[in-house]
Design an enzyme around this catalytic site. Structure first.
Site, PDB file in Angstrom:
ATOM      1  CE  LYS A   1      -3.120  -2.394   3.152  1.00  0.00           C
ATOM      2  NZ  LYS A   1      -3.542  -2.465   4.574  1.00  0.00           N
ATOM      3  N   GLY A   2       2.113   1.083   0.378  1.00  0.00           N
ATOM      4  CA  GLY A   2       2.962   2.241   0.689  1.00  0.00           C
ATOM      5  C   GLY A   2       3.122   3.254  -0.423  1.00  0.00           C
TER       6      GLY A   2
ATOM      7  CD  GLU B   1       7.792  -0.326  -2.805  1.00  0.00           C
ATOM      8  OE1 GLU B   1       6.733   0.295  -2.640  1.00  0.00           O
ATOM      9  OE2 GLU B   1       7.973  -1.492  -2.389  1.00  0.00           O
TER      10      GLU B   1
ATOM     11  CG  ASP C   1      14.949  -1.663   4.253  1.00  0.00           C
ATOM     12  OD1 ASP C   1      15.920  -0.990   4.600  1.00  0.00           O
ATOM     13  OD2 ASP C   1      14.399  -2.489   5.009  1.00  0.00           O
TER      14      ASP C   1
ATOM     15  CE  LYS D   1      15.011   2.972   5.829  1.00  0.00           C
ATOM     16  NZ  LYS D   1      14.481   2.013   6.833  1.00  0.00           N
TER      17      LYS D   1
ATOM     18  CG  PHE E   1      11.075   2.065  10.707  1.00  0.00           C
ATOM     19  CD1 PHE E   1      11.231   0.940   9.909  1.00  0.00           C
ATOM     20  CD2 PHE E   1       9.790   2.545  10.940  1.00  0.00           C
ATOM     21  CE1 PHE E   1      10.130   0.290   9.364  1.00  0.00           C
ATOM     22  CE2 PHE E   1       8.678   1.893  10.402  1.00  0.00           C
ATOM     23  CZ  PHE E   1       8.854   0.772   9.611  1.00  0.00           C
ATOM     24  CB  VAL E   2      11.112   7.062   7.359  1.00  0.00           C
ATOM     25  CG1 VAL E   2      12.440   7.715   7.703  1.00  0.00           C
ATOM     26  CG2 VAL E   2      11.257   6.163   6.139  1.00  0.00           C
TER      27      VAL E   2
ATOM     28  CG  ASP F   1       2.918   0.436   7.322  1.00  0.00           C
ATOM     29  OD1 ASP F   1       3.738   0.263   6.395  1.00  0.00           O
ATOM     30  OD2 ASP F   1       2.519  -0.499   8.050  1.00  0.00           O
TER      31      ASP F   1
ATOM     32  NE  ARG G   1      -0.446   1.790   5.044  1.00  0.00           N
ATOM     33  CZ  ARG G   1       0.567   0.993   4.667  1.00  0.00           C
ATOM     34  NH1 ARG G   1       1.568   1.463   3.985  1.00  0.00           N
ATOM     35  NH2 ARG G   1       0.553  -0.293   4.984  1.00  0.00           N
TER      36      ARG G   1
END
Ligand code: IMP
Ligand code: MG
Length: 179
Positions: A42-43, A98, A102, A130, A151-152, A158, A164
């Site tokens: 979903k990001g 996207e 990561d 990253k 971590f963002v 999320d 979100r």
């Protein structure tokens, strides 16, 4: 437990300015024809919505979803497609959209899956990168921002499905890291 602290890493204004630049670059790079924008659920949905409107050429929009096994903050290595494309992509220019790269496991898997369908081209646009965390190679044609290994959340990203809808990309600080 104290409430989570959110520190703005990339502001809404910085995001919007960069997305406009990426849209212009994408317009300039592709020849003719319809560009298939494929968002990874979903990001990527907020980035996709803004990027699509920063692109002036003809586009269609589609989505894929994947499940990755393992704890919720890192990708373990195993990936499964849970929602496939609605539209055929044979002969098409495909741009995978996207939120963040990561480990690279997700996009490495998806790009190979798409290549088997014989598109004319497949490229990746990722808002955040990253690179220090990479375990699988991923070539990014369009990168919004290189970020440190933190971590963002926000702008689609999320933690446990929350945050979100934040307009900025923020670092989630405190004892909330699950992995
Ligand atoms: P990869 O397969 O390890 O490259 O993971 C990509 C996915 O992990 C992204 O689509 C996100 O869903 C998630 N992810 C990786 N880093 C973060 C982060 O800092 N915040 C939120 N989600 C993240
Ligand atoms: Mg994601």
């Amino acid at each position: 437990m104290s409430p989570p602290a959110l520190r703005v890493l990339i502001s809404e204004q910085q995001i919007q300015a960069r997305v406009a630049e990426l849209g212009a670059q994408i317009d300039a790079d592709y020849p003719g024809g319809t560009l298939h924008l494929v968002g990874i659920l979903k990001g990527a949905c907020f980035f996709l919505a803004d990027l699509a409107r920063a692109i002036r050429r003809e586009t269609v929009i589609d989505f894929m979803a994947i499940a990755s096994y393992g704890k919720n903050k890192t990708t373990s290595g195993a990936v499964k497609l849970t929602k496939d494309l609605d539209l055929p992509v044979e002969g098409a220019d495909v741009l995978l959209v996207e939120d963040i790269v990561d480990s690279g496991v997700t996009l490495n898997y998806l790009i190979h899956s798409l290549e088997t369908r014989k598109p004319r081209s497949v490229r990746i646009a990722a808002l955040l990168d990253k690179p220090e965390r990479r375990i699988r190679p991923v070539e990014l044609a369009y990168r919004g921002f290189h970020i440190p290994d933190e971590f963002v959340v926000g702008y689609g990203l999320d933690f446990a499905e929350k945050y979100r809808n934040l307009r900025d990309v923020c670092v989630l600080e405190g004892g909330h890291k699950g992995a």
